[in-house]
Design a protein around this motif. Structure first.
Motif, PDB file in Angstrom:
ATOM      1  N   ASN A 173      96.382  65.166  76.609  1.00 59.80           N
ATOM      2  CA  ASN A 173      95.681  64.739  75.401  1.00 59.80           C
ATOM      3  C   ASN A 173      94.530  63.820  75.788  1.00 59.80           C
ATOM      4  O   ASN A 173      94.758  62.706  76.282  1.00 59.80           O
ATOM      5  N   GLY A 174      93.310  64.296  75.581  1.00 54.95           N
ATOM      6  CA  GLY A 174      92.134  63.542  75.996  1.00 54.95           C
ATOM      7  C   GLY A 174      91.909  62.288  75.183  1.00 54.95           C
ATOM      8  O   GLY A 174      91.385  61.288  75.694  1.00 54.95           O
ATOM      9  N   THR A 175      92.297  62.303  73.906  1.00 58.59           N
ATOM     10  CA  THR A 175      92.089  61.138  73.042  1.00 58.59           C
ATOM     11  C   THR A 175      92.849  59.928  73.574  1.00 58.59           C
ATOM     12  O   THR A 175      92.291  58.836  73.743  1.00 58.59           O
ATOM     13  N   ASN A 177      94.137  59.496  76.533  1.00 57.70           N
ATOM     14  CA  ASN A 177      93.717  59.098  77.875  1.00 57.70           C
ATOM     15  C   ASN A 177      92.432  58.289  77.820  1.00 57.70           C
ATOM     16  O   ASN A 177      92.246  57.332  78.576  1.00 57.70           O
ATOM     17  N   PHE A 178      91.535  58.644  76.896  1.00 55.29           N
ATOM     18  CA  PHE A 178      90.312  57.863  76.715  1.00 55.29           C
ATOM     19  C   PHE A 178      90.653  56.446  76.264  1.00 55.29           C
ATOM     20  O   PHE A 178      90.124  55.456  76.799  1.00 55.29           O
ATOM     21  N   ALA A 197      86.859  55.992  70.240  1.00 53.06           N
ATOM     22  CA  ALA A 197      87.221  57.403  70.398  1.00 53.06           C
ATOM     23  C   ALA A 197      86.845  58.201  69.155  1.00 53.06           C
ATOM     24  O   ALA A 197      86.362  59.337  69.246  1.00 53.06           O
ATOM     25  N   TYR A 202      86.265  62.088  69.818  1.00 57.50           N
ATOM     26  CA  TYR A 202      87.480  62.404  70.565  1.00 57.50           C
ATOM     27  C   TYR A 202      88.724  62.328  69.682  1.00 57.50           C
ATOM     28  O   TYR A 202      89.734  62.974  69.974  1.00 57.50           O
ATOM     29  N   ASP A 210      97.459  62.665  67.638  1.00 51.21           N
ATOM     30  CA  ASP A 210      97.124  62.316  69.020  1.00 51.21           C
ATOM     31  C   ASP A 210      97.885  61.088  69.495  1.00 51.21           C
ATOM     32  O   ASP A 210      98.597  61.136  70.500  1.00 51.21           O
ATOM     33  N   SER A 295      88.291  61.155  78.832  1.00 55.19           N
ATOM     34  CA  SER A 295      88.914  62.225  78.037  1.00 55.19           C
ATOM     35  C   SER A 295      89.379  63.397  78.894  1.00 55.19           C
ATOM     36  O   SER A 295      89.758  64.444  78.363  1.00 55.19           O
ATOM     37  N   ASN A 297      91.744  65.730  81.340  1.00 57.01           N
ATOM     38  CA  ASN A 297      93.158  66.089  81.430  1.00 57.01           C
ATOM     39  C   ASN A 297      93.491  66.437  82.878  1.00 57.01           C
ATOM     40  O   ASN A 297      92.605  66.815  83.651  1.00 57.01           O
ATOM     41  N   ARG A 314      88.147  69.125  81.960  1.00 51.99           N
ATOM     42  CA  ARG A 314      87.958  68.698  80.574  1.00 51.99           C
ATOM     43  C   ARG A 314      89.009  69.377  79.687  1.00 51.99           C
ATOM     44  O   ARG A 314      89.114  70.588  79.660  1.00 51.99           O
TER      45      ARG A 314
END
Length: 442
Positions: A173-175, A177-178, A197, A202, A210, A295, A297, A314
């Motif tokens: 989950n990029g959100t 992680n950001f 975000a 994101y 998320d 963001s 993965n 990505r």
């Protein structure tokens, strides 16, 4: 030295034209249309198949999508596309369970292969849809449903199909992680990082899916189904989110040589059971997943024969996700022209372990009274429940007194009993944080 001279302009052979019906034209759908238009000649030259988007279902005909499409391509009637005999292949990027499930089922029944990026759908009824596709002799492909543009599903279902995979563990989950990266690298608070975000696109306006781990849980269910060849649904996945992660947790993790990441962890065991979970985890700073920032993965696959593999890239965004969709479209189009399909095979039934049946190392942060004998009484509670302490740090004085522990591997049930007993001690003001830890013992 002689040179070969090639024509500057070489038109590829048309070959078989595969007509695509697209359900949904948001960020991913619009990017897919653009990619197909841009790469059609290259794809035809390399595969002998020419892709054409001939029908597109949208919610509104008035929205400007930045695309130039011929008259008659756009429609608000998605059902007409899956029933259209002039559509050879269907791509679904609507999201949600309905009407996507019914549309996909109808397309399959009408002999049309389907490519989808719909993780929520697949995590709930993907196995049933796959069975229907196999019975109809058509493809159901879904590379883009997990980790965006990262090629993960195809390696798991094809290259590693003969590999015994013990564990798949990753940031999917990029959100989140950001958000965690901003907190770790810039000292940003959780609320501020979430707002950033959202401003960057994101995170959704309602970020619950998320930040509470539901999105990662759906992806974990799909990964486990493919990696272990058994049916795992979203409801089987234990999940915790990151909304309770504090700046103090981030600081203590860094001080102790860890980084906090929201991990999806899928494991199988010798007794033929599996476990699938999502939760914030302290990852050793030297582990490859610890350095995955922003963001992006990354997914770490641990196989019996192949050893450790890592897939990185990505995990979201219109074009990265559309790239994964396009790869599936090309595969499905080629299979269609050959009269074949890629089967998931038989998905067995296996018991999914509950979180209480699992073991982990733990980080436990306690706020305590600053008085003699506190450490001894707290350590005694750990000993009574057979939870072994690997390291301990004592921080602060007075009202700021903290005891911070990292345990050895311990069962979830033993740790829960330990925490319950600790909260009953008069000298323990509160349990501030509990996080699982990836340790060298695993």
């Amino acid at each position: 030295m002689s040179e070969q001279v090639h024509s500057d302009v070489e038109r590829p052979p048309v070959g078989r034209v595969v007509r695509i019906g697209l359900l949904g034209c948001g960020n991913v759908g619009a990017a897919l249309v653009e990619l197909i238009d841009r790469e059609a000649d290259t794809i035809a030259a390399r595969t002998g198949v020419r892709l054409e988007v001939t029908r597109v279902a949208v919610r509104s005909m008035l929205k400007d999508r930045g695309l130039s499409l011929p008259d008659g391509v756009l429609t608000t009637d998605a059902a007409s596309i899956v029933a259209d005999p002039d559509v050879d292949l269907v791509v679904e990027v609507l999201g949600g369970i309905e009407p996507a499930r019914e549309l996909i089922d109808t397309a399959i029944s009408n002999g049309k292969p389907v490519v989808t990026a719909n993780k929520e759908l697949l995590a709930n009824v993907g196995s049933e849809l796959a069975l229907n596709a196999d019975a109809a002799g058509v493809d159901l492909l879904f590379e883009a449903a997990v980790a965006g543009g990262i090629p993960l599903i195809r390696p798991l279902r094809e290259s590693l199909v003969g590999e015994k995979i013990n564990r798949v563990m990753g940031i999917v989950n990029g959100t989140t992680n950001f958000i965690l990266s901003q907190m770790t690298e810039h000292g940003t608070g959780y609320g501020e990082a979430l707002s950033e975000a959202q401003s960057l696109g994101y995170a959704e306006r309602d970020p619950t899916a998320d930040v509470e781990g539901y999105d990662a849980g759906a992806k974990a269910a799909i990964i486990a189904t493919i990696a272990f060849g058994c049916r795992v649904v979203a409801g089987d996945v234990y999940h915790e989110g990151i909304s309770n992660i504090s700046a103090a947790d981030i600081a203590y993790a860094r001080q102790m040589g860890y980084r906090i990441k929201l991990l999806a962890i899928c494991e199988q065991f010798d007794d033929n059971t599996v476990a699938v979970r999502v939760h914030p985890t302290m990852v050793p700073a030297g582990h490859p997943l610890a350095s995955v920032s922003g963001s992006f993965n990354a997914v770490f696959v641990e196989g019996e024969a192949v050893g450790d593999l890592m897939f990185y890239g990505r995990g979201a965004g219109g074009f990265p996700t559309a790239s994964a969709v396009l790869g599936d479209v090309i595969d499905a189009a080629q299979n269609l022209t050959r009269g074949t399909n890629a089967s998931l095979g038989t998905l067995g039934r296996r018991r999914v372990r509950s979180i209480d049946e699992l073991s982990s190392a733990f980080y436990i942060n306690l706020e305590v009274s600053d008085e003699p004998g506190v450490l001894a009484s707290v350590a005694g509670i750990f000993g009574d429940h057979k939870v072994s302490i690997r390291s301990m740090e004592q921080e602060g004085l007075g009202a700021e007194a903290r005891l911070v522990f990292i345990t050895h591997q311990a069962s979830e049930s033993a740790v829960h009993a330990t925490l319950k007993a600790l909260t009953a001690l008069p000298t323990v003001v509160r349990v501030n944080s509990v996080l699982r830890v990836i340790s060298n013992e695993e």
